[in-house]
Design an enzyme around this catalytic site. Structure first.
Site, PDB file in Angstrom:
ATOM      1  N   MET A 188       0.837  -1.163   0.000  1.00 39.90           N
ATOM      2  CA  MET A 188       0.000   0.000   0.000  1.00 39.90           C
ATOM      3  C   MET A 188       0.897   1.245   0.000  1.00 39.90           C
ATOM      4  SD  MET A 188      -2.789   1.367   2.811  1.00 39.90           S
ATOM      5  CE  MET A 188      -3.041  -0.226   3.438  1.00 39.90           C
ATOM      6  N   PRO A 189       1.421   1.654  -1.144  1.00 36.95           N
ATOM      7  CA  PRO A 189       2.267   2.846  -1.204  1.00 36.95           C
ATOM      8  C   PRO A 189       1.483   4.108  -0.849  1.00 36.95           C
ATOM      9  CG  PRO A 189       2.536   1.516  -3.174  1.00 36.95           C
ATOM     10  CD  PRO A 189       1.362   0.963  -2.430  1.00 36.95           C
ATOM     11  N   TYR A 190       2.164   5.012  -0.177  1.00 38.28           N
ATOM     12  CA  TYR A 190       1.591   6.278   0.247  1.00 38.28           C
ATOM     13  C   TYR A 190       2.525   7.394  -0.212  1.00 38.28           C
ATOM     14  CZ  TYR A 190       0.360  10.069   3.470  1.00 38.28           C
ATOM     15  OH  TYR A 190       0.013  11.274   4.013  1.00 38.28           O
ATOM     16  N   PHE A 233      -1.986   5.442  -2.544  1.00 34.94           N
ATOM     17  CA  PHE A 233      -2.619   6.605  -1.939  1.00 34.94           C
ATOM     18  C   PHE A 233      -1.761   7.836  -2.178  1.00 34.94           C
ATOM     19  CE2 PHE A 233      -4.344   3.012   0.220  1.00 34.94           C
ATOM     20  CZ  PHE A 233      -5.648   3.360   0.522  1.00 34.94           C
TER      21      PHE A 233
END
Length: 65
Positions: free
Chosen positions: A1-3, A41
């Protein structure tokens, strides 16, 4: 889940420019890290120029020069 957190000064970044930043950052991580776009995200923070400093001065002061 890259942010991804993008910080810009609050000097008139348009909704279209923000849209392009979100799309571009998402596409970059998708291409480079092979992450599904649905898991990426992106948050854009607009910072008042009084709260952003460069070289010991606020951006507000630098813009006045």
């Amino acid at each position: 889940m890259p942010y991804i957190n993008i910080k810009v000064t609050d000097e008139g970044v348009t909704a279209e420019q923000k849209k392009r930043l979100i799309e571009g950052a998402t596409n970059l991580l998708n291409q480079v890290l092979d992450k599904p776009k649905s898991t990426i995200f992106v948050v854009i923070d607009e910072i008042m120029t009084d709260n952003w400093g460069v070289g010991g001065e606020t951006v507000t002061a630098l813009r006045k020069k």
